[in-house]
Design a protein around this motif. Structure first.
Motif, PDB file in Angstrom:
ATOM      1  N   ILE A 195       2.353 -10.277   8.567  1.00 23.95           N
ATOM      2  CA  ILE A 195       3.115  -9.032   8.620  1.00 23.95           C
ATOM      3  C   ILE A 195       3.442  -8.588  10.045  1.00 23.95           C
ATOM      4  O   ILE A 195       4.336  -7.767  10.250  1.00 23.95           O
ATOM      5  CB  ILE A 195       2.400  -7.891   7.867  1.00 23.95           C
ATOM      6  N   GLY A 196       2.729  -9.133  11.058  1.00 24.99           N
ATOM      7  CA  GLY A 196       2.960  -8.722  12.437  1.00 24.99           C
ATOM      8  C   GLY A 196       2.997  -9.918  13.375  1.00 24.99           C
ATOM      9  O   GLY A 196       2.388 -10.960  13.105  1.00 24.99           O
ATOM     10  N   ARG A 197       3.732  -9.757  14.488  1.00 28.45           N
ATOM     11  CA  ARG A 197       3.843 -10.815  15.493  1.00 28.45           C
ATOM     12  C   ARG A 197       2.898 -10.517  16.654  1.00 28.45           C
ATOM     13  O   ARG A 197       2.979  -9.452  17.273  1.00 28.45           O
ATOM     14  CB  ARG A 197       5.288 -10.927  15.986  1.00 28.45           C
ATOM     15  N   THR A 239       5.907   2.218   7.462  1.00 31.67           N
ATOM     16  CA  THR A 239       6.048   2.074   8.910  1.00 31.67           C
ATOM     17  C   THR A 239       6.879   3.206   9.512  1.00 31.67           C
ATOM     18  O   THR A 239       7.160   3.197  10.716  1.00 31.67           O
ATOM     19  CB  THR A 239       6.704   0.732   9.273  1.00 31.67           C
ATOM     20  N   ALA A 240       7.263   4.194   8.692  1.00 31.99           N
ATOM     21  CA  ALA A 240       8.110   5.312   9.136  1.00 31.99           C
ATOM     22  C   ALA A 240       9.401   4.819   9.757  1.00 31.99           C
ATOM     23  O   ALA A 240       9.927   5.406  10.693  1.00 31.99           O
ATOM     24  CB  ALA A 240       7.351   6.228  10.096  1.00 31.99           C
ATOM     25  N   GLY A 241       9.926   3.713   9.230  1.00 28.22           N
ATOM     26  CA  GLY A 241      11.201   3.203   9.680  1.00 28.22           C
ATOM     27  C   GLY A 241      11.168   2.490  11.012  1.00 28.22           C
ATOM     28  O   GLY A 241      12.225   2.141  11.555  1.00 28.22           O
ATOM     29  N   LEU A 242       9.986   2.245  11.564  1.00 25.50           N
ATOM     30  CA  LEU A 242       9.880   1.592  12.868  1.00 25.50           C
ATOM     31  C   LEU A 242       9.969   0.073  12.743  1.00 25.50           C
ATOM     32  O   LEU A 242       9.828  -0.487  11.649  1.00 25.50           O
ATOM     33  CB  LEU A 242       8.550   1.964  13.530  1.00 25.50           C
ATOM     34  N   ASP A 243      10.186  -0.585  13.864  1.00 27.74           N
ATOM     35  CA  ASP A 243      10.203  -2.045  13.896  1.00 27.74           C
ATOM     36  C   ASP A 243       8.835  -2.623  14.224  1.00 27.74           C
ATOM     37  O   ASP A 243       8.701  -3.823  14.460  1.00 27.74           O
ATOM     38  CB  ASP A 243      11.229  -2.535  14.923  1.00 27.74           C
ATOM     39  N   THR A 244       7.828  -1.763  14.275  1.00 32.33           N
ATOM     40  CA  THR A 244       6.448  -2.188  14.506  1.00 32.33           C
ATOM     41  C   THR A 244       5.605  -1.872  13.276  1.00 32.33           C
ATOM     42  O   THR A 244       5.990  -1.072  12.417  1.00 32.33           O
ATOM     43  CB  THR A 244       5.850  -1.473  15.726  1.00 32.33           C
ATOM     44  N   VAL A 245       4.448  -2.506  13.218  1.00 37.70           N
ATOM     45  CA  VAL A 245       3.508  -2.251  12.128  1.00 37.70           C
ATOM     46  C   VAL A 245       2.110  -2.121  12.722  1.00 37.70           C
ATOM     47  O   VAL A 245       1.748  -2.852  13.650  1.00 37.70           O
ATOM     48  CB  VAL A 245       3.562  -3.374  11.064  1.00 37.70           C
ATOM     49  N   ALA A 246       1.349  -1.157  12.216  1.00 40.60           N
ATOM     50  CA  ALA A 246      -0.039  -0.945  12.649  1.00 40.60           C
ATOM     51  C   ALA A 246      -0.954  -1.707  11.698  1.00 40.60           C
ATOM     52  O   ALA A 246      -0.863  -1.550  10.483  1.00 40.60           O
ATOM     53  CB  ALA A 246      -0.365   0.543  12.640  1.00 40.60           C
ATOM     54  N   VAL A 282       1.942  -3.875  16.511  1.00 36.85           N
ATOM     55  CA  VAL A 282       2.671  -5.064  16.957  1.00 36.85           C
ATOM     56  C   VAL A 282       4.040  -5.097  16.277  1.00 36.85           C
ATOM     57  O   VAL A 282       4.259  -4.411  15.273  1.00 36.85           O
ATOM     58  CB  VAL A 282       1.882  -6.355  16.626  1.00 36.85           C
ATOM     59  N   PRO A 283       4.985  -5.892  16.791  1.00 37.05           N
ATOM     60  CA  PRO A 283       6.281  -6.025  16.112  1.00 37.05           C
ATOM     61  C   PRO A 283       6.107  -6.612  14.714  1.00 37.05           C
ATOM     62  O   PRO A 283       5.257  -7.478  14.490  1.00 37.05           O
ATOM     63  CB  PRO A 283       7.063  -6.986  17.018  1.00 37.05           C
ATOM     64  N   LYS A 284       6.940  -6.151  13.795  1.00 36.92           N
ATOM     65  CA  LYS A 284       6.917  -6.690  12.437  1.00 36.92           C
ATOM     66  C   LYS A 284       7.467  -8.121  12.433  1.00 36.92           C
ATOM     67  O   LYS A 284       8.331  -8.470  13.246  1.00 36.92           O
ATOM     68  CB  LYS A 284       7.755  -5.826  11.497  1.00 36.92           C
ATOM     69  N   THR A 285       6.968  -8.926  11.510  1.00 36.55           N
ATOM     70  CA  THR A 285       7.568 -10.236  11.281  1.00 36.55           C
ATOM     71  C   THR A 285       8.929 -10.041  10.613  1.00 36.55           C
ATOM     72  O   THR A 285       9.231  -8.978  10.061  1.00 36.55           O
ATOM     73  CB  THR A 285       6.681 -11.107  10.386  1.00 36.55           C
ATOM     74  N   VAL A 286       9.749 -11.088  10.655  1.00 37.24           N
ATOM     75  CA  VAL A 286      11.098 -10.999  10.083  1.00 37.24           C
ATOM     76  C   VAL A 286      11.047 -10.656   8.604  1.00 37.24           C
ATOM     77  O   VAL A 286      11.848  -9.857   8.104  1.00 37.24           O
ATOM     78  CB  VAL A 286      11.850 -12.328  10.308  1.00 37.24           C
TER      79      VAL A 286
END
Length: 329
Positions: A78-80, A114-121, A101-105
């Motif tokens: 789920i994360g890069r 993720t609240a619309g972000l390009d990252t994931v906790a 971290v950035p989300k995977t594709v």
């Protein structure tokens, strides 16, 4: 908000883990212990279940939620992870550390989580009960603290029951937690950044990195702050198109973000129309919010017109996100 549920309380064990996995797979909410506090879990990929977390907690805004997974292989789905993120994961997971971290594709975690972000906790909890539930479920589970928003975080199953009985499906009682404060959150950006102090000290993290952790450039409370992590004020994905709120009619070449069964003048000529909830269900509207904004924005309309959404229940959080999207940039 889902109320009047019969909240089942089960002692930790194999049967409870299997029951928790079934409940999560069915879109239900499960409270379970981690080493930090009790978390309120939902299937991270199910936006409707995630919306139920917000309504059950009375959470005032769509802050990003932490995705809990069973192991590093699941985290990397789920994360890069760059070299420093891997360094921290290998040093402190399982444990009270969350990495942003950035989300995977093909990240399956819902936009609402993720609240619309390009990252994931992401976090791997160091608790046998939490681990058993995550392994039995097999996917990522988002889990903020299992309490009414603003209340003291729960360290016993009884705390959860006192706050959330009748609002959630299941509580797994694993006894008292050991850490008692939420996880430390580190953003794995160009410079690793301490986003929230917690159960793992800054000093231990810096010792592994060999460099000081950066601090956020702006205060989390600022309206124009960059949304970074759970526990900080989050601004959702900002569309490129201008956003008009509480519209009474749709102008030519505008896209319409609708709500409820009513139609507006000019709607038939809209560039595109998506209805957050034709039945005016606020949980459904919350689940669709970020994805629908992205879809409408991708059509490059002159503006996105948004129908009036009531301020009650999750409507308060939906309107908060929309007001931030409408701020002139």
């Amino acid at each position: 908000m889902k109320t009047g549920l019969e909240t089942l309380v089960l002692p930790a064990g194999r049967a409870a883990a299997e029951a928790a996995a079934r409940t999560l797979a069915a879109g239900g909410l499960v409270a379970f212990p981690t080493e930090t506090v009790y978390g309120l879990g939902a299937d991270a990929a199910n936006a409707t279940a995630v919306a139920h977390i917000y309504s059950a907690k009375g959470r005032p805004a769509f802050n990003p939620l932490i995705a809990h997974v069973a192991d590093l292989a699941a985290a990397r789905r789920i994360g890069r992870f760059d070299a420093r993120a891997l360094q921290l994961a290998e040093a402190f997971w399982p444990g009270p550390l969350t990495l942003v971290v950035p989300k995977t594709v093909d990240c399956p975690v819902s936009d609402l989580a993720t609240a619309g972000l390009d990252t994931v906790a992401i976090r791997i909890p160091a608790h046998p009960v939490g681990e058993a539930i995550l392994r039995a479920f097999g996917g990522a589970v988002v889990a903020p603290s299992a309490n009414i928003s603003g209340h003291v975080s729960p360290t016993l199953a009884a705390h959860v029951e006192g706050d959330l009985a009748g609002r959630i499906d299941l509580i797994v009682d694993g006894g008292p937690v050991t850490v008692g404060v939420e996880s430390t959150i580190v953003g794995c950006f160009e410079a690793p950044m301490l986003l929230r102090p917690g159960g793992l000290s800054r000093e231990r993290i810096e010792a592994v990195l060999g460099t000081p952790l950066a601090r956020p450039v702006v205060e989390a409370e600022s309206d124009d702050s960059q949304p970074l992590a759970p526990g900080m004020l989050a601004s959702h994905y900002a569309p490129r198109a201008t956003v008009r709120l509480r519209v009474q009619e749709v102008a030519p070449d505008e896209a319409l973000l609708a709500f409820g069964p009513d139609r507006l003048p000019g709607q038939e000529a809209a560039a595109a129309v998506m209805n957050l909830s034709p039945t005016a269900n606020l949980d459904e509207a919350a689940a669709n919010l970020f994805g629908y904004l992205r879809t409408l924005d991708a059509k490059s309309p002159r503006a996105i017109a948004v129908m009036t959404i009531p301020e009650e229940g999750l409507g308060e959080a939906i309107n908060d996100r929309l007001r931030r999207a409408a701020v002139a940039r």
